[in-house]
Structure formats: C-alpha cells, structure tokens
Design a protein around this motif. Structure first.
Motif, PDB file in Angstrom:
ATOM      1  N   ALA A 177      40.671  35.590  32.909  1.00  0.00           N
ATOM      2  CA  ALA A 177      39.844  34.518  33.469  1.00  0.00           C
ATOM      3  C   ALA A 177      39.963  33.242  32.651  1.00  0.00           C
ATOM      4  N   VAL A 178      39.987  33.376  31.322  1.00  0.00           N
ATOM      5  CA  VAL A 178      40.081  32.203  30.456  1.00  0.00           C
ATOM      6  C   VAL A 178      41.490  31.623  30.499  1.00  0.00           C
ATOM      7  N   LEU A 180      32.597  28.999  27.659  1.00  0.00           N
ATOM      8  CA  LEU A 180      33.342  29.350  28.858  1.00  0.00           C
ATOM      9  C   LEU A 180      34.015  30.686  28.566  1.00  0.00           C
ATOM     10  N   ILE A 181      33.570  31.738  29.234  1.00  0.00           N
ATOM     11  CA  ILE A 181      33.920  33.091  28.815  1.00  0.00           C
ATOM     12  C   ILE A 181      34.300  33.968  30.007  1.00  0.00           C
ATOM     13  N   SER A 240      37.337  36.068  36.967  1.00  0.00           N
ATOM     14  CA  SER A 240      36.072  35.335  37.065  1.00  0.00           C
ATOM     15  C   SER A 240      35.621  34.807  35.705  1.00  0.00           C
ATOM     16  N   LEU A 241      35.392  33.489  35.638  1.00  0.00           N
ATOM     17  CA  LEU A 241      34.950  32.810  34.425  1.00  0.00           C
ATOM     18  C   LEU A 241      33.465  32.488  34.529  1.00  0.00           C
ATOM     19  N   SER A 243      42.555  43.443  32.848  1.00  0.00           N
ATOM     20  CA  SER A 243      41.910  42.196  32.439  1.00  0.00           C
ATOM     21  C   SER A 243      41.060  42.398  31.195  1.00  0.00           C
ATOM     22  N   VAL A 244      40.389  43.549  31.106  1.00  0.00           N
ATOM     23  CA  VAL A 244      39.551  43.835  29.939  1.00  0.00           C
ATOM     24  C   VAL A 244      40.403  44.006  28.685  1.00  0.00           C
ATOM     25  N   HIS A 245      41.557  44.654  28.828  1.00  0.00           N
ATOM     26  CA  HIS A 245      42.383  44.988  27.662  1.00  0.00           C
ATOM     27  C   HIS A 245      43.518  43.992  27.421  1.00  0.00           C
ATOM     28  N   MET A 246      43.653  43.003  28.270  1.00  0.00           N
ATOM     29  CA  MET A 246      44.730  42.018  28.112  1.00  0.00           C
ATOM     30  C   MET A 246      44.587  41.265  26.786  1.00  0.00           C
ATOM     31  N   PRO A 247      45.646  41.126  25.990  1.00  0.00           N
ATOM     32  CA  PRO A 247      45.560  40.372  24.740  1.00  0.00           C
ATOM     33  C   PRO A 247      45.198  38.909  25.009  1.00  0.00           C
ATOM     34  N   PHE A 248      44.362  38.363  24.165  1.00  0.00           N
ATOM     35  CA  PHE A 248      43.913  36.982  24.304  1.00  0.00           C
ATOM     36  C   PHE A 248      44.955  36.052  23.695  1.00  0.00           C
TER      37      PHE A 248
END
Length: 273
Positions: free
Chosen positions: A136-137, A187-188, A199-200, A53-58
């Motif tokens: 999350a987003v 919203l982050i 979690s957002l 989740s931390v490294h997932m491309p946005f």
C-alpha cells in the motif's frame, strides 16, 4: 416447429448488476455444498495476495528516492521490532522506536538548528510507514504525500519526512513528539482485506506523544485507486489538518464537516421537451 420442454434456456445472473458496484464477493453460486471451482480459486488467490502484502519487504530506500524531489530531509527509522516475525508477534514493539532511530531524530533536530530553523518549530511531520501492507505504501504513499504537500500554503512549517519500518500507527506519536511537531500524520499500510491488499490509511494526531489513544486520532481509510482516490483523500487530510490547527484538537473532539462542505450535488435530470 414445436420447442421441446427440455430445451435449455440460459438465465441471466441476477447478481451481475450488483457486482459492477462492489468488489465484495456476492452471489458466488454453489456446486453441491461447496463453491464453484472458479470462485474457490479466486478466493485462494486473493488470500495469497493479502498474505504477500503483509510479508512483503519494505523498500524504504526506493521510497526515499521517489520523494527526493520534494526538497524535504528524509529520516529513516525503525521500531523495536527487529524483523517481521517479531513485528507480528509483539505489536507493542511496533509502537516504540529503537535506540538508533532515536539518535537519528535527535540528529535531524540538530541539522535543522544548523540551517537556522528552530528545532521543534514544526506544524506537521509526515511519516511513511509499512504497517501491515508495504504494498500500500509502495503504490500510494509517495503520491498521497506529494498531493497533500501541494495543497498546503506557506503558513505550514513542515518537518522532515520520516520513513518508518516495522511500524504501528502509534509509532507516529513518538516520532512527532521527539521532533516537537504539533501534528503527526502517519501514512501507513492497512491490514489487507481479500479485495484491498493495497489499502493505505492516513492518521492525524494533534499534540502527539507516547500514550495517545485512537480516540485522539482522525483516520482516512481505504486510500487506493479502487477505494478512496488519493486526490480526494489528500484534500480531506489537508482540511482536517487545518481544522486541527485552528481548534487545537483532533480525534473524537474534532468535528468533521468535510463531507457536508464538499458534497457535490447530482445534476437534475433533463426535463422532457
């Protein structure tokens, strides 16, 4: 028939009743001085999901398409962090915009003026940001925005929706300040836990500007299907927005009476006939 003393009688797990009420890891059991294999593998899987989740491309472009039907201009921006590694190593870079993004926001103000809207006459600007969990987003951001907007009446003047990548919470202060909005809502994606990679968080700041502290914000955390449901989170956010606008403040100085105002009383148990 005599029952042998060695007969194995399975015992009910005393933790089973509690596990249905929480996703926390309780009563995991023990094999020697370690965890049972099943629990160890489950922990490793949860840890892997959190890292992913931390490294997932946005996917900012997909997010923009998801909210296109809202009829609001969408402005993509990026922090000074050029990539994920720099974002994680330099949190300060995630709190300020890069030069291209500053120009885009200035252009967005010009577009508003061309359409007859006074630049800087916004009550609120919504920002969708990757933060520490793009997942999350992707999964909750668009719906949280949609439901929040649906609860606002016509008295609210809403600025363009900003989609921010490599963003920290404080980036919303600079964005809203440049758009001259009274309220910033970012919203982050929150730091993923071992049971909450989706979690957002929603952060509200009145009179946002660079240098605002966390004490000047109101936060709604753990927005996700298994946490604080999006619908209820949107209602609380709109309540806080109304209180912030009415009182001209936010953060520790804004009294949050939402829970008391919206407390649902449990039905009284039926009396025996």
């Amino acid at each position: 028939m005599t029952v042998s003393d060695n007969t194995h009688i399975p015992r009910l797990d005393p933790w089973s009743r509690l596990r249905v009420h929480t996703s926390a890891r309780i009563g995991l059991g023990r094999v020697g001085d370690g965890l049972p294999t099943s629990q160890l593998l489950e922990f490793q899987m949860a840890h892997a999901r959190a890292r992913d989740s931390v490294h997932m491309p946005f996917e900012g472009e997909n997010l923009a398409r998801d909210i296109a039907d809202l009829g609001l201009p969408v402005v993509p921006v990026q922090s000074r962090a050029a990539n994920r590694a720099e974002y994680l190593q330099r949190p300060d870079y995630g709190r300020t915009l890069d030069e291209d993004s500053k120009a885009r926001l200035l252009s967005a103000q010009g577009d508003a003026a061309t359409e007859g809207a006074a630049a800087g006459d916004y009550d609120v600007v919504f920002i969708l940001a990757d933060g520490l969990s793009a997942r999350a987003v992707h999964e909750n951001g668009a719906e949280m925005l949609r439901q929040s907007l649906g609860l606002l009446d016509e008295s609210w003047k809403i600025g363009p929706v900003v989609i921010a990548s490599q963003a920290r919470v404080a980036l919303g202060d600079e964005i809203a300040s440049r758009l001259k909005a009274k309220i910033s809502i970012i919203l982050i994606g929150e730091r993923p836990g071992l049971s909450s990679a989706d979690s957002l968080g929603a952060y509200l700041t009145w009179a946002p500007k660079p240098g605002c502290s966390n004490a000047q914000r109101n936060c709604i955390s753990n927005i996700r299907p298994a946490g604080f449901p999006v619908g209820e989170a949107a209602r609380k956010l709109v309540y806080l927005m109304g209180e912030a606008r009415k009182n001209g403040l936010s953060g520790v100085h804004l009294k949050d009476n939402y829970s008391a105002l919206h407390l649902v009383k449990a039905p009284s148990p039926a009396l025996p006939e």
